[in-house]
Design a protein around this motif. Structure first.
Motif, PDB file in Angstrom:
ATOM      1  N   LYS A 237       1.809  -3.956   3.580  1.00  0.00           N
ATOM      2  CA  LYS A 237       1.688  -4.124   5.037  1.00  0.00           C
ATOM      3  C   LYS A 237       0.295  -4.676   5.373  1.00  0.00           C
ATOM      4  O   LYS A 237       0.161  -5.600   6.168  1.00  0.00           O
ATOM      5  CB  LYS A 237       1.897  -2.766   5.705  1.00  0.00           C
ATOM      6  CG  LYS A 237       1.715  -2.747   7.198  1.00  0.00           C
ATOM      7  CD  LYS A 237       3.049  -2.764   7.922  1.00  0.00           C
ATOM      8  CE  LYS A 237       2.912  -2.676   9.419  1.00  0.00           C
ATOM      9  NZ  LYS A 237       2.243  -3.816  10.016  1.00  0.00           N
TER      10      LYS A 237
ATOM     11  N   ARG B  72       3.766   0.254  -0.291  1.00  0.00           N
ATOM     12  CA  ARG B  72       4.279  -0.253   0.986  1.00  0.00           C
ATOM     13  C   ARG B  72       3.122  -0.464   1.975  1.00  0.00           C
ATOM     14  O   ARG B  72       3.064  -1.474   2.667  1.00  0.00           O
ATOM     15  CB  ARG B  72       5.292   0.734   1.560  1.00  0.00           C
ATOM     16  CG  ARG B  72       6.208   0.105   2.592  1.00  0.00           C
ATOM     17  CD  ARG B  72       7.237   1.076   3.118  1.00  0.00           C
ATOM     18  NE  ARG B  72       8.128   1.553   2.065  1.00  0.00           N
ATOM     19  CZ  ARG B  72       8.784   2.718   2.135  1.00  0.00           C
ATOM     20  NH1 ARG B  72       8.611   3.521   3.173  1.00  0.00           N
ATOM     21  NH2 ARG B  72       9.585   3.084   1.187  1.00  0.00           N
ATOM     22  N   ILE B  73       2.211   0.498   1.995  1.00  0.00           N
ATOM     23  CA  ILE B  73       1.058   0.390   2.903  1.00  0.00           C
ATOM     24  C   ILE B  73       0.211  -0.817   2.511  1.00  0.00           C
ATOM     25  O   ILE B  73      -0.229  -1.589   3.354  1.00  0.00           O
ATOM     26  CB  ILE B  73       0.219   1.690   2.865  1.00  0.00           C
ATOM     27  CG1 ILE B  73       0.998   2.810   3.554  1.00  0.00           C
ATOM     28  CG2 ILE B  73      -1.126   1.494   3.531  1.00  0.00           C
ATOM     29  CD1 ILE B  73       0.460   4.193   3.300  1.00  0.00           C
ATOM     30  N   ARG B  74       0.003  -0.969   1.190  1.00  0.00           N
ATOM     31  CA  ARG B  74      -0.795  -2.091   0.695  1.00  0.00           C
ATOM     32  C   ARG B  74      -0.151  -3.422   1.089  1.00  0.00           C
ATOM     33  O   ARG B  74      -0.841  -4.348   1.530  1.00  0.00           O
ATOM     34  CB  ARG B  74      -0.909  -1.997  -0.825  1.00  0.00           C
ATOM     35  CG  ARG B  74      -2.317  -2.275  -1.299  1.00  0.00           C
ATOM     36  CD  ARG B  74      -2.493  -2.092  -2.787  1.00  0.00           C
ATOM     37  NE  ARG B  74      -2.554  -0.681  -3.146  1.00  0.00           N
ATOM     38  CZ  ARG B  74      -1.865  -0.117  -4.142  1.00  0.00           C
ATOM     39  NH1 ARG B  74      -1.062  -0.825  -4.888  1.00  0.00           N
ATOM     40  NH2 ARG B  74      -1.996   1.163  -4.383  1.00  0.00           N
TER      41      ARG B  74
ATOM     42  N   ALA C 141       0.087  -8.270   4.425  1.00  0.00           N
ATOM     43  CA  ALA C 141       0.833  -9.112   5.374  1.00  0.00           C
ATOM     44  C   ALA C 141       0.020  -9.305   6.651  1.00  0.00           C
ATOM     45  O   ALA C 141      -0.060 -10.415   7.191  1.00  0.00           O
ATOM     46  CB  ALA C 141       2.176  -8.476   5.689  1.00  0.00           C
ATOM     47  N   ASP C 142      -0.593  -8.216   7.124  1.00  0.00           N
ATOM     48  CA  ASP C 142      -1.407  -8.306   8.348  1.00  0.00           C
ATOM     49  C   ASP C 142      -2.585  -9.250   8.141  1.00  0.00           C
ATOM     50  O   ASP C 142      -2.936 -10.019   9.036  1.00  0.00           O
ATOM     51  CB  ASP C 142      -1.919  -6.918   8.750  1.00  0.00           C
ATOM     52  CG  ASP C 142      -0.800  -6.041   9.300  1.00  0.00           C
ATOM     53  OD1 ASP C 142       0.290  -6.599   9.559  1.00  0.00           O
ATOM     54  OD2 ASP C 142      -1.004  -4.835   9.468  1.00  0.00           O
TER      55      ASP C 142
END
Length: 137
Positions: free
Chosen positions: A40, A36-38, A43-44
């Protein structure tokens, strides 16, 4: 559900807590969090392309100038120095440095104990002895 004793309630709570703890500590859950962090971050990064879309060149220039000025402030420099120090002394960085050092040492040792190096030492010793013999006559 009838009346529960305090002990039974405590046991139930403990069971629930253990279940939650097991879930949070499970590798699958941790992997999901990492994913999930990856996602995110990805996406950023995608959004970064369109960050200053619609800004005038003058506004962009002003912004760049402001950022450049900010980088010259003592507070910014101090913060960066602090961050860099923390980064350099982080366990991971220290471990990496130690590993590199060990690798260098191992390479040096391997070089020293290589057949070629041993033979070279032997040759040198023989030469030295021959020279001594020659000088003694």
């Amino acid at each position: 559900m009838g009346h529960m004793s305090a002990a039974a309630k405590a046991r139930m709570r403990a069971r629930i807590r253990a279940k939650i703890r097991a879930k949070l500590d499970s590798p699958a859950y941790k992997a999901k969090l990492r994913a999930r962090i990856r996602a995110k971050i990805r996406a950023d990064m995608r959004k970064r392309k369109h960050r200053h879309h619609g800004m005038s060149a003058a506004a962009k220039a002003r912004m760049k100038a402001r950022m450049k000025a900010e980088r010259q402030t003592p507070a910014y420099k101090a913060r960066r120095a602090r961050e860099r120090k923390a980064e350099e002394n982080s366990p991971k960085a220290v471990a990496r440095r130690e590993a590199a050092k060990a690798k260098r040492e191992a390479a040096r040792k391997a070089k020293r104990d290589s057949p070629a190096a041993v033979a070279a030492r032997k040759r040198k010793r023989r030469l030295e002895e021959a020279r001594k013999r020659a000088s003694r006559g």
